[in-house]
Design an enzyme around this catalytic site. Structure first.
Site, short mmCIF file in Angstrom:
data_model
loop_
_atom_site.label_atom_id
_atom_site.label_comp_id
_atom_site.label_asym_id
_atom_site.label_seq_id
_atom_site.Cartn_x
_atom_site.Cartn_y
_atom_site.Cartn_z
N HIS A 124 0.73 -1.22 -0.19
CA HIS A 124 0.00 -0.02 -0.02
C HIS A 124 1.06 1.14 0.01
O HIS A 124 1.91 1.28 0.65
CB HIS A 124 -0.94 -0.12 1.34
N ARG B 77 -6.06 11.30 0.79
CA ARG B 77 -5.65 12.04 -0.49
C ARG B 77 -6.90 12.69 -1.33
O ARG B 77 -6.86 13.78 -1.86
CB ARG B 77 -4.96 11.36 -1.44
#
Lengths: 367, 656
Positions: B253, B273
């Site tokens: 990840h 994000r």
């Protein structure tokens, strides 16, 4: 490349004092370590650092390090906690941190205890009984109905509730008859399961698991890292059901207002037998986890038991006012029940002459 | 040291299951239901397995939320996710059988979240076309492990009633580690290990062993995996003569926490994000603008001003580069850190604190805020997070027969299921497919292990010399006092793997890694552990190290060999997918001490399964040669389909 960066960004690591119990079933004592602690670390990080440096053979259980598996249960400054969920920032800067193994279970080595008691109780608890008339895939349940059991299924089996429970914490002899909060909520979970085919869960909790021993001090709820309302949502409804009243929040509330004497009693926590309270403390005491036994012989034994190398405190009992009563009423108290109504210095099982609990089946026979 | 002076506890079982996570427990249940005397070996306490970490859910095409879902759609999603490198038969069995396995859990007492009409609720997840993940809040893995644990208890209660003992036919050996599999010729004869608590040795004589030991993440510096994930099963299988495939594929990840240590490895959801979080290096520069590849230029903003307008006006502005695909973000972070612009802990800053008001962050990211506040006292509304690529799951593993889970290679009587087996997920795993994988292949491995035992004519025997060797190997680190500390060696191994065989790979670095791993091998061979045998984590780690090392070698070798980028394997020097490489599995085996690598063609998908995809999609993965075959197939299929009414059903399925 290179070894792991150990300094916190911008902030130098400080040395902190740790006292960790080292030893095994034969005995042991607290050992002092000065160990580097960085910003943002938890107690388990510090133990890992100790293993990598000063004490490579320091025994400690852990797995996920994210509060999901319940392996790293330990007692930190006397409080049962998960090592991975106890931040170093919760301590004073110059505070010594004492880490000891769970007290209720026999020590194997260092911080690792023999928790097989719990697995034995788990094996005794009757498993889910699937409905006989439903094929796999045909189960239909409403979310609102499964949620009550789901709360208990959040349990990560860290056994903190088991280790903190007064009934067995300093009373090894009660372990036989008492399964502990973890298995009360297992029974409650199955009792509240919409499709469980058994109807005797509450009787089982009372007659086999020793639910009646619980005097609702709520210590188990306090230490639960999953914030399961063990007492309010599990044990109390089971006790209510034990007196054969269908669970209903209104009935429960009623039972809080119209106290004892007006609601049928079968629980051993009833005050009808004042003789059951044999508080021997002269000056009273406080509700405490510090332990201790009222029995002189047991105390001698405890002192001889080389397990803990700790002072066994004197017997304690709740502080009383001038009239000799507890200075509180349940209505104004911050808990749903009083702190151990027997005083903390009474051991179970109680002598038969003090018992006010009548076994349901014995009762029938007598009539 | 000889066995005459060492006490060894002996047990006889029909099936020994190594690993007590989802796959192991399901396998054990099946073996016991088939009437076999079964032992479950757990490195931790019973019920603490890494399966508890799975949050999302278990994927199964039950069609409870969207009735158009079917096994064909699930199969298609799985193959797509794995970039067509999956063993098609495993993907097929998995898609077909997972609904049954989930429903079965309800009969064991599982309580999944429900739909309005009372069925098991299913949620959306990346890569799944329809809502498909059966779940219980964000603790599905815990529900699964507890349910299986309680089912085993219920079987033990049956045995108690029938035979008078809970342990009569199924027994859990917790806190026990297996260090060797023992063979009689090419057949499994037993397993040797030690009780972690006492350090006493234990020998299982059993004709069938099911490996369900999980993954290898502990060989990486930053990982979301627990200490148990040392690749034991992978290494045991190799040493017993089995083979590993796809070891180059590891799921990383891009944004796991790297600091503080209390949350190291914990994933930071991508929505941080998406909600405005930006990535900055140690110089405070928002560096993602420098890493937009040409193919994405048109869709991504070129200035911070434009990027910032996108959050409120996505129609008239291009996306911020922080939202590039996962591997691009990881590559950018990797480059910044390697260029010396990383944080002290080896990550970059993910800043949302300076981008949104605290109130807004708490509203949009409640669990993130709560988790980091609670675990690390990091307030994401006040300070930037330090993030970097985190090792999460290994797609590679033991090469098995898809139907039975029997290991390939020279060994018989060895079975594998779950993360330790390879092939099912191809080059990348879809979220939610691991929990259903455990159940489907756990059941299969357990069942087939039982069948294997039934058809044996004689019991394989454990050789005394093999046990003596195993004892010596296990005690060696305790007897040496000149070697290195196991913790130092583990840190060095993690550094090699994390820095050189991490999420983005380069030829020179992989070659360097192999040299360093060879050096480590020498050092690990001389490791010494202080203290005694009783619950000594230093000794345990010293024994795990050799497993971690051999598995790391497999990963590094396979990663060097595969000259393309696909799923969980990204080569900076070969950045695209190559259809020729899709036809190849890299197979690792052990010759003496040395890891051997061989190429093996992928099994060919059956026509009716190929027919589930449309040509445009297949063109992205297949070679021209394979596409020509596909065209011919469609032509004949259309001809027969028009001729016979009975084929109508199959065609209808295809059109979905």
């Amino acid at each position: 490349m290179g070894t792991e960066t150990s300094g916190a960004p911008g902030k130098p690591a400080a040395k902190r004092q740790f006292r960790i119990w080292r030893g095994d079933a034969e005995g042991g004592d607290l050992q002092d370590y000065m160990v580097e602690v960085n910003e943002g670390e938890v107690v388990l990080d510090v133990i890992h650092r100790l293993q990598a440096t000063d004490a490579p053979d320091l025994a400690c259980r852990w797995n996920c390090k994210a509060g999901k598996c319940g392996s790293c249960s330990m007692e930190i400054n006397g409080m049962p906690k998960l090592g991975c969920m106890t931040r170093m920032s919760t301590f004073e800067e110059n505070e010594t941190i004492t880490v000891t193994p769970l007290r209720t279970f026999p020590v194997i080595r260092d911080l690792v205890t023999d928790v097989s008691f719990n697995y034995e109780k788990a094996r005794e608890t009757p498993a889910f009984a699937p409905p006989t008339d439903l094929a796999p895939g045909d189960y239909r349940m409403q979310q609102v109905d499964v949620e009550r059991s789901q709360e208990f299924r959040k349990c990560i089996e860290c056994f903190l509730c088991q280790t903190v429970c007064h009934v067995i914490r300093d009373h090894d002899e009660n372990k036989q008859a008492f399964s502990g909060p973890r298995y009360f909520i297992r029974a409650a979970e199955l009792d509240m399961h919409p499709l469980d085919a058994r109807t005797d869960r509450k009787d089982y909790a009372q007659t086999e698991q020793g639910l009646g021993f619980c005097n609702i001090t709520k210590c188990c709820t306090e230490v639960c890292p999953e914030h399961i309302k063990i007492t309010d949502n599990g044990i109390i409804p089971m006790k209510e059901r034990v007196v054969d009243r269908r669970y209903d929040p209104l009935v429960w509330l009623g039972s809080k207002i119209f106290r004892r004497g007006q609601v049928p009693q079968t629980s051993v926590t009833s005050e009808h037998s004042p003789g059951a309270v044999r508080s021997s403390a002269a000056g009273g005491g406080v509700h405490s986890h510090a332990g201790g036994s009222h029995d002189a012989q047991a105390e001698v034994q405890a002192q001889q038991g080389v397990n803990w190398h700790r002072e066994v405190p004197h017997p304690t009992a709740p502080a009383v006012d001038a009239s000799g009563k507890l200075p509180l009423t349940e209505l104004t108290f911050d808990r749903a029940a009083a702190p151990s109504p027997f005083g903390d210095d009474v051991t179970f099982p109680l002598p038969p002459e003090h018992l006010n609990f009548a076994h349901p089946t014995q009762d029938e026979r007598n009539h | 040291m000889t066995t005459t002076t060492t006490r060894i506890e002996r047990h006889h079982y029909d099936v020994v299951v190594i690993g007590a996570g989802g796959a192991g427990l399901r396998a054990a249940i099946e073996a016991r239901l088939a009437g076999k005397k079964t032992a479950i070996i757990s490195k931790s306490l019973f019920g603490k397995a890494h399966t508890v970490m799975a949050e999302g859910g278990a994927a199964a095409a039950m069609g409870n939320v969207n009735s158009r879902d079917s096994w064909q759609v699930h199969f298609r999603d799985t193959m797509r996710g794995g970039k067509f490198l999956n063993n098609f038969r495993m993907a097929e069995l998995h898609a077909k059988e997972s609904p049954q396995r989930i429903w079965e859990l309800e009969t064991y007492g599982a309580l999944f979240d429900r739909t309005k009409d009372g069925k098991i609720s299913q949620r959306n997840f990346g890569g799944h076309e329809y809502p498909r993940l059966a779940h219980v809040g964000d603790r599905t893995g815990l529900e699964l492990i507890r349910t299986l644990q309680q089912k085993i208890v219920s079987l033990q209660q049956e045995d108690k009633r029938e035979h008078g003992s809970y342990d009569a036919r199924i027994r859990v050996f917790d806190e026990t580690t297996i260090t060797e599999l023992l063979l009689d010729g090419d057949r499994i004869a037993g397993a040797f290990g030690y009780y972690r608590e006492s350090g006493e040795f234990i020998l299982f004589e059993a004709p069938a062993v099911v490996l369900a030991t999980g993954g290898v993440g502990r060989s990486y510096k930053v990982t979301s995996n627990s200490w148990e994930y040392t690749g034991d099963g992978h290494a045991l299988a190799l040493r017993a003569g089995a083979t590993l495939i796809n070891m180059e594929f590891l799921q990383f990840h891009p944004t796991g926490m790297v600091w503080p240590p209390s949350v190291k490895g914990i994933l930071v959801t991508e929505s941080v994000r998406g909600d405005g979080g930006i990535l900055k290096n140690s110089e405070g520069k928002r560096f993602m603008f420098d890493y937009v590849p040409d193919v994405f230029r048109k869709q991504y903003a070129e200035t911070p001003e434009e990027a910032d307008r996108w959050y409120t006006d996505p129609d008239n502005n291009r996306r911020p580069p922080e939202l590039l695909p996962r591997d691009e973000v990881a590559r950018a972070i990797n480059s910044e850190v390697k260029a010396g612009r990383g944080t002290p802990a080896g990550g970059v800053y993910l800043d949302i604190a300076s981008r949104l008001p605290a109130e807004e962050i708490r509203r949009r990211l409640p669990s993130m805020h709560h988790q980091f506040k609670g675990l690390a006292d990091v307030d994401i509304t006040k300070e930037a997070m330090e993030v970097g690529p985190t090792c999460h799951y290994v797609m590679g593993g033991i090469e098995v027969d898809p139907d039975s889970g029997a290991a390939y290679g020279s060994v018989r009587g060895l079975f594998a299921a779950g993360e330790v087996s390879g092939g099912m997920h191809g080059s990348n795993r879809l979220g939610g497919n691991s929990l259903s994988d455990l159940l489907v292949f756990g059941k299969r491995a357990g069942g087939h292990a039982a069948t294997y035992v039934d058809q044996l004519t004689g019991r394989p025997r454990v050789a005394v010399t093999a046990v003596e060797t195993a004892v010596e190997t296990a005690l060696a680190p305790l007897h040496r006092d000149t070697g290195e500390n196991p913790y130092t060696l583990q840190q060095d191994l993690q550094a090699v793997m994390g820095d050189l065989v991490g999420i983005i790979r380069r030829e020179a670095e992989l070659e360097d890694a192999l040299v360093r791993l060879a050096e480590l091998r020498e050092r690990v061979a001389k490791v010494s552990a202080a203290g005694g045998r009783k619950y000594n984590p230093g000794w345990h780690l010293a024994l795990d190290l050799r497993n971690m090392l051999v598995v790391s070698e497999c990963t590094a070798k396979a990663a060097l060999e595969r000259r393309e980028s696909r799923g969980g394997h990204t080569r900076e020097d070969f950045p695209t997918m190559d259809p020729q490489w899709r036809r190849v599995n890299l197979v690792c085996s052990l010759a003496g001490d040395v890891v051997r690598l061989a190429r093996k063609p992928l099994p060919k998908m059956r026509p009716e399964l190929v027919g589930l995809f449309d040509r445009a999609e297949l063109a992205k993965y297949l070679t021209d040669e394979e596409l020509t075959e596909f065209d011919a197939l469609v032509a004949t299929d259309a001809a027969t389909g028009a001729a016979a009414d009975t084929a109508a059903d199959a065609d209808a399925e295809k059109e979905r």
